[in-house]
Motif scaffolding. Structure first.
Motif, PDB file in Angstrom:
ATOM      1  N   THR A 284       1.588  -1.408  15.348  1.00 43.44           N
ATOM      2  CA  THR A 284       2.163  -2.593  15.997  1.00 43.44           C
ATOM      3  C   THR A 284       2.253  -3.750  15.011  1.00 43.44           C
ATOM      4  N   LEU A 285       1.196  -3.963  14.236  1.00 46.33           N
ATOM      5  CA  LEU A 285       1.200  -5.035  13.235  1.00 46.33           C
ATOM      6  C   LEU A 285       2.294  -4.782  12.206  1.00 46.33           C
ATOM      7  N   TRP A 286       2.440  -3.538  11.794  1.00 41.76           N
ATOM      8  CA  TRP A 286       3.462  -3.174  10.799  1.00 41.76           C
ATOM      9  C   TRP A 286       4.846  -3.578  11.295  1.00 41.76           C
ATOM     10  N   ARG A 287       5.122  -3.222  12.554  1.00 40.93           N
ATOM     11  CA  ARG A 287       6.436  -3.551  13.122  1.00 40.93           C
ATOM     12  C   ARG A 287       6.625  -5.064  13.200  1.00 40.93           C
ATOM     13  N   ARG A 288       5.586  -5.778  13.624  1.00 43.35           N
ATOM     14  CA  ARG A 288       5.693  -7.235  13.781  1.00 43.35           C
ATOM     15  C   ARG A 288       5.957  -7.911  12.449  1.00 43.35           C
ATOM     16  N   LEU A 289       5.381  -7.377  11.373  1.00 42.55           N
ATOM     17  CA  LEU A 289       5.567  -7.971  10.051  1.00 42.55           C
ATOM     18  C   LEU A 289       6.850  -7.492   9.369  1.00 42.55           C
ATOM     19  N   GLY A 290       7.539  -6.528   9.988  1.00 46.30           N
ATOM     20  CA  GLY A 290       8.777  -6.028   9.402  1.00 46.30           C
ATOM     21  C   GLY A 290       8.559  -5.180   8.170  1.00 46.30           C
ATOM     22  N   LEU A 291       7.375  -4.547   8.077  1.00 45.51           N
ATOM     23  CA  LEU A 291       7.073  -3.695   6.923  1.00 45.51           C
ATOM     24  C   LEU A 291       7.626  -2.293   7.141  1.00 45.51           C
ATOM     25  N   HIS A 292       7.980  -1.628   6.072  1.00 46.49           N
ATOM     26  CA  HIS A 292       8.574  -0.296   6.179  1.00 46.49           C
ATOM     27  C   HIS A 292       7.510   0.702   6.646  1.00 46.49           C
ATOM     28  N   PRO A 293       7.804   1.495   7.701  1.00 46.80           N
ATOM     29  CA  PRO A 293       6.816   2.467   8.195  1.00 46.80           C
ATOM     30  C   PRO A 293       6.357   3.452   7.131  1.00 46.80           C
ATOM     31  N   GLY A 294       7.240   3.751   6.187  1.00 42.71           N
ATOM     32  CA  GLY A 294       6.888   4.701   5.141  1.00 42.71           C
ATOM     33  C   GLY A 294       5.768   4.220   4.229  1.00 42.71           C
ATOM     34  N   LEU A 295       5.473   2.903   4.272  1.00 41.50           N
ATOM     35  CA  LEU A 295       4.396   2.358   3.445  1.00 41.50           C
ATOM     36  C   LEU A 295       3.019   2.569   4.059  1.00 41.50           C
ATOM     37  N   LEU A 296       2.981   2.913   5.344  1.00 42.71           N
ATOM     38  CA  LEU A 296       1.701   2.951   6.048  1.00 42.71           C
ATOM     39  C   LEU A 296       0.666   3.846   5.373  1.00 42.71           C
ATOM     40  N   ALA A 297       1.049   5.068   5.105  1.00 42.15           N
ATOM     41  CA  ALA A 297       0.070   6.015   4.567  1.00 42.15           C
ATOM     42  C   ALA A 297      -0.414   5.614   3.180  1.00 42.15           C
ATOM     43  N   GLU A 298       0.451   4.960   2.383  1.00 40.33           N
ATOM     44  CA  GLU A 298       0.027   4.596   1.032  1.00 40.33           C
ATOM     45  C   GLU A 298      -0.612   3.212   0.981  1.00 40.33           C
ATOM     46  N   ALA A 299      -0.546   2.461   2.077  1.00 40.95           N
ATOM     47  CA  ALA A 299      -1.100   1.105   2.078  1.00 40.95           C
ATOM     48  C   ALA A 299      -2.374   0.980   2.908  1.00 40.95           C
ATOM     49  N   VAL A 300      -2.676   1.965   3.759  1.00 39.58           N
ATOM     50  CA  VAL A 300      -3.792   1.831   4.694  1.00 39.58           C
ATOM     51  C   VAL A 300      -4.774   2.992   4.542  1.00 39.58           C
TER      52      VAL A 300
END
Length: 335
Positions: A284-300
């Protein structure tokens, strides 16, 4: 965020502390739960010297601390409390070495950072070291040297590992805001200048030139931007304590290549949601910040919200396994 800007870590790990007092059992849990990102377990239930302050005080070079009724106090020479802290750390390292034979990849160790240590350790007059800028400088220098020696020992024991240093700084925000109480309890110590705080942290981070440094705080209002400027490769925090005003700082951190260690699994016994539910807030935070979903696994990296010393052994094992499943959910279904 470019591919080259990201320091990659495993998808899940622990924060540090576990329940109980059996070093081998703790090492088995900490390494068995996270094959790609194990950690050196801390067991504060053993008593003074196994707690986070005493453990780190035992690493100091040319500074020593002993237990007083009010807490840990800096003394002139190594006494039984220092020896006990070092003995328990050695026992934990022996157990870690046993269960990491042939390990290659990340391995996390934890120590208290310079400002939480300064807030917690007392001078001879009973006041916090935070009250004396010279004492703070001496303490940070001693800690930096102690960490260099400790990390070299870990690398010697587990030569295939990339050693990741986690600095625990739960008192950092209180130090910056002048909220650390004096010995009397009636006043607070003056806020430390942000530039001094940042410079000291940068020097401590620099003590680990051979690997990345994570700064952990399970307190509210983590100063993400300051920690990034100080050189932290990642920031570890209790996700439930984030507020909307943290959003921009987190977005800038992710865009700048800083890894987020998101504490989404409760640190004390209770029902666990399904793995996807545990990381729903991150998505949810990712979407709100407009960050690319593909970054999730490499950023978290997924972790418990804080240490697990207050949990039952059974829940602690469940929580660590849950972190792994939640991280997998995040990687498989980032949308």
């Amino acid at each position: 965020m470019s591919e080259n800007s990201v320091i990659r870590f495993g998808g899940a790990t622990g924060v540090g502390s576990l329940p109980g007092g059996d070093a081998r059992e703790a090492a088995r849990t900490a390494t068995g739960s996270f094959e790609d990102f194990p950690f050196l377990a801390e067991l504060p239930a053993r008593g003074p010297g196994a707690d986070m302050i005493g453990r780190t005080a035992g690493m100091l070079v040319d500074l020593y601390a002993r237990v007083e009724p009010s807490g840990w106090r800096i003394g002139d020479r190594p006494g039984r409390d220092t020896k006990r802290a070092r003995s328990w750390l050695g026992e934990d390292l022996d157990a870690l070495e046993e269960f990491t034979q042939g390990h290659e990849g990340d391995l996390k160790v934890q120590a208290v950072g310079p400002w939480t240590l300064a807030a917690a350790l007392e001078l001879r007059n009973g006041e916090s070291a935070l009250s004396d800028p010279g004492a703070c400088r001496d303490l940070a220098a001693s800690l930096g040297e102690g960490l260099r020696l400790h990390l070299a020992e870990v690398r010697r024991r587990v030569p295939g590992a990339r050693v990741v240093l986690q600095l625990d700084e739960p008192s950092l925000t209180a130090v910056l805001r002048g909220q650390v109480r004096t010995a009397s309890g009636y006043r607070t110590h003056r806020a430390v200048d942000r530039q001094i705080v940042e410079a000291t942290l940068r020097d401590t981070v620099g003590a680990h030139a051979d690997g990345p440094v994570v700064v952990h705080s399970c307190a509210p209002d983590v100063p993400f931007a300051l920690l990034r400027r100080a050189g932290a490769a990642a920031v570890s925090f209790d996700f439930a304590l984030l507020t909307e005003r943290d959003g921009d700082a987190i977005g800038e951190a992710v865009e700048g290549g800083t890894r987020l260690f998101a504490g989404v699994v409760p640190g004390t016994d209770g029902p666990l949601s399904d793995p996807a539910g545990s990381v729903m807030g991150v998505r949810t935070l990712w979407r709100r910040l407009g960050l690319h979903p593909g970054l999730l696994a490499e950023a978290v990296t997924v972790t418990p919200a804080c240490g697990l010393a207050g949990a039952s052994p059974a829940y602690a094992r469940q929580a660590l396994a849950h972190c792994v499943r939640a991280a997998r959910s995040l990687a498989d279904n980032p949308e």
